[in-house]
Scaffold this active site. Sequence first.
Site, PDB file in Angstrom:
ATOM      1  N   SER A   1       0.823  -1.208   0.000  1.00  0.00           N
ATOM      2  CA  SER A   1       0.000   0.000   0.000  1.00  0.00           C
ATOM      3  C   SER A   1       0.862   1.266   0.000  1.00  0.00           C
ATOM      4  O   SER A   1       1.582   1.524  -0.947  1.00  0.00           O
ATOM      5  CB  SER A   1      -0.966  -0.038   1.190  1.00  0.00           C
ATOM      6  OG  SER A   1      -2.037   0.842   1.008  1.00  0.00           O
TER       7      SER A   1
ATOM      8  N   ASP B   1      -5.880  -3.759  -1.636  1.00  0.00           N
ATOM      9  CA  ASP B   1      -4.813  -3.391  -0.703  1.00  0.00           C
ATOM     10  C   ASP B   1      -4.119  -4.612  -0.086  1.00  0.00           C
ATOM     11  O   ASP B   1      -4.750  -5.472   0.520  1.00  0.00           O
ATOM     12  CB  ASP B   1      -5.435  -2.539   0.411  1.00  0.00           C
ATOM     13  CG  ASP B   1      -4.392  -1.808   1.230  1.00  0.00           C
ATOM     14  OD1 ASP B   1      -3.447  -2.445   1.700  1.00  0.00           O
ATOM     15  OD2 ASP B   1      -4.538  -0.587   1.402  1.00  0.00           O
TER      16      ASP B   1
END
Length: 259
Positions: free
Chosen positions: A40, A152
């Site tokens: 991320s 993510d």
Amino acid sequence: MTKKIGYVLSGGGARGFAHLGVLKLLEELGIKPYAIAGTSAGALAGVLYAAGKSPDTILQLMKKNSYFGWSSLLWRKEGFFSMKVMEKTLRNAIGKDDFNALKIKLFVAATDLVKGESVVLSKGKLIEAVIASASIPVVFEPVVMGKKMLVDGGVLNNFPVEPLEKSCDIIIGSYVNKMADELNAHSLSGTKNIIDRCFHLAVSNSVYTKVNKCDVFIESPLYMFDMYDVKQADKIFEIGYNTALKHRDKLIDLTKDMF
């Protein structure tokens, strides 16, 4: 024989600006990585650093084009924010859209929603992989790559040390989601704060089981900032730098005979 150094950069939204402070301190000490593994926000910092951008340059670039600030995003009819601004920023900053074009080897962690497993991307299309790693569920659209529907990486692996274990001799970890031991009810008001707290409660236990895999574990105290606190980028950067500075002697001892 020269030993290889690996950096692990966690996810954490705007708290990821602290990674840049850590990278700056490491540069000042003359420490250079053979490989970086990121999730991320850590993947975003990692890809720009691996492409040859300095920590200060990345800080300014991300402050201007950050996807972390909700107010700067476009709400789409299907209920997701768009990553187009971030995608354009990466394309302009990186150039060739290929992992092999990077100056430093990069591993990007994402979550495959279909199979329910963590995946590591390190070959082929670069920008799509990084966008997938940073696509916070519900907030951003999943990224479809082949048969994979990716979101993510922090959902299942917010500290992807695994790709570095076999390829690196020394591992330095930067983790930006240290939580306050206790919060009052007022600080948990609002959707953003609740999402932030739930996400980090879910991932924290698995992260701390990996601390012993790092030769140096740098945990910046950022619980006073939320995932979308882009306006505090400079302060977050400084905290990351100062936290890394506390490990200066150990970092020097680990790497003094390597160059």
